[in-house]
Each structure stands twice: as structure tokens, then as C-alpha cells.
Design an enzyme around this catalytic site. Structure first.
Site, PDB file in Angstrom:
ATOM      1  N   ARG A 123      35.326 -12.624 -25.821  1.00 49.86           N
ATOM      2  CA  ARG A 123      34.764 -11.286 -25.725  1.00 49.86           C
ATOM      3  C   ARG A 123      34.409 -11.018 -24.266  1.00 49.86           C
ATOM      4  O   ARG A 123      33.881 -11.903 -23.581  1.00 49.86           O
ATOM      5  CB  ARG A 123      33.500 -11.126 -26.595  1.00 49.86           C
ATOM      6  CG  ARG A 123      33.758 -10.990 -28.081  1.00 49.86           C
ATOM      7  CD  ARG A 123      34.464  -9.668 -28.444  1.00 49.86           C
ATOM      8  NE  ARG A 123      34.696  -9.531 -29.871  1.00 49.86           N
ATOM      9  CZ  ARG A 123      35.824  -9.880 -30.499  1.00 49.86           C
ATOM     10  NH1 ARG A 123      36.843 -10.391 -29.824  1.00 49.86           N
ATOM     11  NH2 ARG A 123      35.958  -9.693 -31.802  1.00 49.86           N
TER      12      ARG A 123
ATOM     13  N   GLU B 226      36.187  -1.799 -22.849  1.00 51.97           N
ATOM     14  CA  GLU B 226      37.580  -1.731 -23.328  1.00 51.97           C
ATOM     15  C   GLU B 226      37.910  -0.308 -23.772  1.00 51.97           C
ATOM     16  O   GLU B 226      37.208   0.218 -24.639  1.00 51.97           O
ATOM     17  CB  GLU B 226      37.786  -2.719 -24.480  1.00 51.97           C
ATOM     18  CG  GLU B 226      37.631  -4.165 -24.019  1.00 51.97           C
ATOM     19  CD  GLU B 226      37.915  -5.196 -25.109  1.00 51.97           C
ATOM     20  OE1 GLU B 226      38.227  -4.810 -26.255  1.00 51.97           O
ATOM     21  OE2 GLU B 226      37.822  -6.388 -24.793  1.00 51.97           O
TER      22      GLU B 226
ATOM     23  N   HIS C  29      43.493  -6.747 -25.337  1.00 53.71           N
ATOM     24  CA  HIS C  29      42.880  -7.273 -26.567  1.00 53.71           C
ATOM     25  C   HIS C  29      43.925  -7.411 -27.689  1.00 53.71           C
ATOM     26  O   HIS C  29      43.758  -6.905 -28.798  1.00 53.71           O
ATOM     27  CB  HIS C  29      41.714  -6.381 -27.030  1.00 53.71           C
ATOM     28  CG  HIS C  29      40.741  -7.111 -27.908  1.00 53.71           C
ATOM     29  ND1 HIS C  29      39.380  -6.919 -27.839  1.00 53.71           N
ATOM     30  CD2 HIS C  29      40.920  -8.057 -28.877  1.00 53.71           C
ATOM     31  CE1 HIS C  29      38.777  -7.691 -28.723  1.00 53.71           C
ATOM     32  NE2 HIS C  29      39.697  -8.387 -29.375  1.00 53.71           N
TER      33      HIS C  29
HETATM   34  P1  NAD Z   1      34.524 -19.959 -34.611  1.00 52.40           P
HETATM   35  O1  NAD Z   1      33.320 -19.404 -35.246  1.00 52.40           O
HETATM   36  O2  NAD Z   1      35.465 -20.792 -35.425  1.00 52.40           O
HETATM   37  O3  NAD Z   1      34.097 -20.847 -33.335  1.00 52.40           O
HETATM   38  C1  NAD Z   1      33.107 -20.473 -32.437  1.00 52.40           C
HETATM   39  C2  NAD Z   1      32.518 -21.750 -31.849  1.00 52.40           C
HETATM   40  O4  NAD Z   1      31.576 -21.376 -30.845  1.00 52.40           O
HETATM   41  C3  NAD Z   1      31.755 -22.595 -32.880  1.00 52.40           C
HETATM   42  O5  NAD Z   1      32.223 -23.930 -32.848  1.00 52.40           O
HETATM   43  C4  NAD Z   1      30.298 -22.488 -32.444  1.00 52.40           C
HETATM   44  O6  NAD Z   1      29.546 -23.678 -32.702  1.00 52.40           O
HETATM   45  C5  NAD Z   1      30.460 -22.243 -30.946  1.00 52.40           C
HETATM   46  N1  NAD Z   1      29.283 -21.597 -30.366  1.00 52.40           N
HETATM   47  C6  NAD Z   1      28.595 -20.518 -30.829  1.00 52.40           C
HETATM   48  N2  NAD Z   1      27.572 -20.224 -29.994  1.00 52.40           N
HETATM   49  C7  NAD Z   1      27.622 -21.119 -28.980  1.00 52.40           C
HETATM   50  C8  NAD Z   1      26.852 -21.320 -27.813  1.00 52.40           C
HETATM   51  N3  NAD Z   1      25.803 -20.540 -27.522  1.00 52.40           N
HETATM   52  N4  NAD Z   1      27.184 -22.361 -26.999  1.00 52.40           N
HETATM   53  C9  NAD Z   1      28.236 -23.160 -27.292  1.00 52.40           C
HETATM   54  N5  NAD Z   1      29.013 -23.029 -28.388  1.00 52.40           N
HETATM   55  C10 NAD Z   1      28.714 -22.012 -29.219  1.00 52.40           C
HETATM   56  O7  NAD Z   1      35.285 -18.725 -33.958  1.00 52.40           O
HETATM   57  P2  NAD Z   1      36.825 -18.633 -33.562  1.00 52.40           P
HETATM   58  O8  NAD Z   1      37.641 -18.203 -34.731  1.00 52.40           O
HETATM   59  O9  NAD Z   1      37.211 -19.859 -32.822  1.00 52.40           O
HETATM   60  O10 NAD Z   1      36.776 -17.374 -32.569  1.00 52.40           O
HETATM   61  C11 NAD Z   1      36.026 -17.406 -31.369  1.00 52.40           C
HETATM   62  C12 NAD Z   1      35.913 -15.994 -30.835  1.00 52.40           C
HETATM   63  O11 NAD Z   1      37.196 -15.537 -30.421  1.00 52.40           O
HETATM   64  C13 NAD Z   1      35.488 -14.942 -31.882  1.00 52.40           C
HETATM   65  O12 NAD Z   1      34.072 -14.902 -32.021  1.00 52.40           O
HETATM   66  C14 NAD Z   1      36.015 -13.669 -31.293  1.00 52.40           C
HETATM   67  O13 NAD Z   1      35.024 -13.093 -30.462  1.00 52.40           O
HETATM   68  C15 NAD Z   1      37.185 -14.126 -30.431  1.00 52.40           C
HETATM   69  N6  NAD Z   1      38.481 -13.650 -30.948  1.00 52.40           N
HETATM   70  C16 NAD Z   1      39.262 -12.882 -30.135  1.00 52.40           C
HETATM   71  C17 NAD Z   1      40.488 -12.429 -30.600  1.00 52.40           C
HETATM   72  C18 NAD Z   1      41.390 -11.623 -29.697  1.00 52.40           C
HETATM   73  O14 NAD Z   1      42.340 -10.994 -30.191  1.00 52.40           O
HETATM   74  N7  NAD Z   1      41.171 -11.619 -28.394  1.00 52.40           N
HETATM   75  C19 NAD Z   1      40.900 -12.723 -31.905  1.00 52.40           C
HETATM   76  C20 NAD Z   1      40.089 -13.537 -32.714  1.00 52.40           C
HETATM   77  C21 NAD Z   1      38.868 -13.973 -32.228  1.00 52.40           C
END
Ligand code: NAD
Length: 330
Positions: free
Chosen positions: A233, A262, A281
Site C-alpha cells: 500500500r 492513486e 495498482h
Molecule cells: P497477509 O495478511 O497474508 O500477510 C501480511 C503479513 O504482514 C502477516 O504475516 C502479518 O503478520 C504481517 N504484519 C502485519 N502488521 C505488521 C507489522 N506492523 N510489522 C511486521 N509485520 C506485520 O497479507 P497478504 O495477502 O500477504 O497481502 C499483503 C498486502 O498486500 C495486503 O494487505 C494488501 O495491502 C497488499 N496487496 C496488494 C495487491 C496489489 O494488487 N498491489 C494485491 C493484494 C494485496
């Protein structure tokens, strides 16, 4: 009868969700974000389906008095005020797991484009030039690759980085011990990821804790010439500090799929830099992922209508709301 308002609805979204009409749902489709829609027409709708560009804030939630379910066609849900929804007993559901492969592959599309200067190389060939020493690139193999957030996407990225021959280090508040045991990565502190990595890829959700996690202080700790990839993000990175670091060469390059704003303003200084590769995105956007997302959205809507909601992300915020006990969760 459940009434579903579907926003940001492209033709494929309409083609899929319109099938719900045969099952007794009423549907209205708009190919716009929520701020462009006059919600007065939809005051009796109880289900709202959005993608990530609609900010479903308290005001939007208050404009829809019958709302009971917000279903986002994404895994991230930071664009939805889950607190405001919870206070009114409105469920928020997401698509928890579609994203890992498409986003992880896009990380390497961006990274290789930065490291092998693909955008510039393409323009050189098109302009009938050929000899171009400035196109010399660098390898991923042999580099230290830092992953911040080892959830679904971060884990996949770590595995691919390892297959490229990088040494993977990672930071997450929740450690997947099996990944360490398997030899995929080694968990270190946040500061160590910053200080030791040649490449850093961000995979944490946007929360109060991760907001501007990469700022001028964290960039100062990074290796000179490091590369930052952000598909997570935009607001996790202080974009002004990033631009400054890319201008001075503190960072040698960046690959960004997400932005503080965005789309970015046309005069955003980021757009003038040659050492960045930018995509709008779309890391999630593959044919396979879209099919999965639409199926999962329909499943969530049907499950809600049957009184057994799935993929609810605001259980904590629903708390003791009087409507909550009438719902049985899967
Ligand atoms: P997920 O929930 O599987 O993984 C997120 C990880 O971040 C978890 O392991 C969690 O423990 C860790 N985390 C949370 N807060 C933290 C902190 N303060 N410090 C350290 N680690 C922390 O999520 P995911 O499916 O891997 O997706 C991650 C992010 O990717 C989503 O939240 C979304 O914002 C983004 N995303 C972007 C797109 C895109 O098209 N660009 C698509 C899907 C997801």
C-alpha cells in the site's frame, strides 16, 4: 430480498455477478467509485460490493441505512472503515487468499524491470538505437533480499527470491518457523532488514503500525544503492522521502505498484524519475485472479444471505453489537 450495489463494476464483474439475479438477488451495477455515485438512490440496498478505489468511510456507511454487508473484491480492506461498520453491526468481508501468486510474480516483473532497465531498453530499440552501454544491469542472484511481512504474498516472494539465488532475510511480527526450518529465509529485526538488504520488498497491510513505516529515518538505515519494491500500500512509504532518496542515489531504484495518492497527480515528482518503474495498482490483476475473486465474492454474498457469513474481517469491531449474536460465522 437482498439488494446488492456493485461499484467499480467492469464488464467481467457484471457478467459474473448478474448471475445472482437468478438466485433472487436484486443487483445494481455502476462502473464508478463510491464518491461518484449518488447513494440516495440505493438507501434500501443491504449489500455493497466494492474494489479498492472506493473509500467506504463513515459518511458512506451512514448514507446507506439498510446496509448489512460490505464485500470488497480484494484482500486488503484498509479502504473500508471497519470500525464504523462494526458499530452498526455491518459485516465486512474480503477475498483472503487470491493474491499471493499474481502479486508475487508482479514483484519480480517490477524488480527485473528496474535491475535490467527494461523500460529504457525497450525505448532504445524502438528508436532504432542499439549500442547502449548504459543498459548494463545487475543480478538478483547473490544479493540479500529483504522481505517485510511474510504472510501469503511475502512468503511466495521469499520462495521466488530464493529460487533466483538470493539470500532471503525477513521481518514480521508473526514468524513462520517452518519457513526458517525449510531454509527459505532467516528472520531478523526490522532494522537488520533495512541495514543488510540490497533489495527490500514490502508485504505488510496498511495499519496504524505500518503507516509510513518506510520514512526518511528507515531509508537512511538502508544500504547505499538499495532497491525498494512496494506492491503493498502506498501509505506504508513516505513518498517524499523516497523521491529524495532516489534523486540523491541513496536508493538506486524502486518498483512501485501502489502510491500515496492513486492515481498520482500529473506533477508528482516521482513521475519524472528514470530509476523507477511504475504500474497502476495492477499487481493482483491476472485473468486467473479475477475469476477467483468474482467466485469468492459470490460465495461470500450467498453465505451471508444463508446466515453463515464467510471471510468476515471485522469480528473485533462488531464486538457486542446487538445484531452480532443473530449471525453464525463459519
Ligand atoms: P497477509 O495478511 O497474508 O500477510 C501480511 C503479513 O504482514 C502477516 O504475516 C502479518 O503478520 C504481517 N504484519 C502485519 N502488521 C505488521 C507489522 N506492523 N510489522 C511486521 N509485520 C506485520 O497479507 P497478504 O495477502 O500477504 O497481502 C499483503 C498486502 O498486500 C495486503 O494487505 C494488501 O495491502 C497488499 N496487496 C496488494 C495487491 C496489489 O494488487 N498491489 C494485491 C493484494 C494485496
Amino acid at each position: 430480498m437482498n439488494k446488492i450495489l456493485v461499484l467499480e463494476a467492469n464488464p467481467k464483474t457484471v457478467e459474473a455477478l448478474i448471475k445472482l439475479r437468478k438466485e433472487g438477488f436484486e443487483t445494481a451495477f455502476r462502473n464508478e467509485t463510491v464518491d461518484k455515485v449518488d447513494l440516495k438512490q440505493y438507501r434500501d440496498f443491504d449489500i455493497l460490493s466494492v474494489f479498492v478505489f472506493s473509500r467506504v468511510d463513515r459518511q458512506v456507511i451512514e448514507s446507506l441505512p439498510n446496509l448489512r454487508l460490505i464485500v470488497t473484491r480484494s484482500s486488503g480492506f484498509d479502504h473500508i472503515d471497519v470500525q464504523a461498520a462494526g458499530e452498526r453491526g455491518i459485516l465486512v468481508s474480503n477475498v483472503p487468499s487470491y493474491g499471493s501468486m499474481p502479486v508475487a510474480e508482479h514483484v519480480f516483473a517490477l524488480l527485473l524491470a528496474v535491475m535490467r532497465k527494461i523500460v529504457k531498453a525497450d525505448s532504445i530499440v524502438r528508436s532504432s538505437k542499439w549500442f547502449s552501454p548504459e543498459l548494463q544491469g545487475r543480478l538478483i542472484s547473490g544479493k540479500t533480499f529483504g522481505v517485510i511481512g511474510t504472510g501469503a504474498i511475502g512468503e511466495r516472494v521469499a520462495r521466488i527470491a530464493k529460487a533466483f539465488g538470493a539470500e532471503v532475510i525477513a521481518y514480521d511480527t508473526f514468524k513462520k518457523v517452518a519457513l526458517e526450518a525449510e531454509g527459505v529465509l532467516k528472520y531478523v529485526t526490522f532494522e537488520e532488514v533495512l541495514e543488510k538488504s540490497d533489495i527490500i520488498s514490502l508485504h505488510v497491510p496498511l495499519t496504524k503500525e505500518t503507516y509510513l513505516m518506510i520514512n526518511s529515518d528507515s531509508i537512511a538505515r538502508m544500504k547505499n544503492g538499495a532497491i525498494l519494491i512496494n506492491t503493498s500500500r502506498g501509505q506504508i512509504v513516505d513518498q517524499e522521502a523516497l523521491v529524495e532518496a532516489l534523486k540523491t542515489g541513496k536508493l538506486s531504484g524502486a518498483g512501485l505498484d501502489v502510491f500515496e495518492k492513486e492515481p498520482p497527480d500529473p506533477d508528482d515528482p516521482l513521475l519524472k524519475l528514470e530509476n523507477v518503474v511504475l504500474t497502476p495498482h495492477v499487481a493482483w490483476n491476472t485473468v486467473e485472479a479475477e475469476d477467483y475473486i468474482l467466485q469468492s465474492t459470490m460465495d461470500a454474498i450467498r453465505a451471508f444471505a444463508n446466515g453463515k457469513p464467510i471471510n468476515v474481517v471485522n469480528l473485533k469491531e462488531l464486538g457486542k453489537h446487538p445484531l452480532a449474536p443473530t449471525i453464525s460465522f463459519n
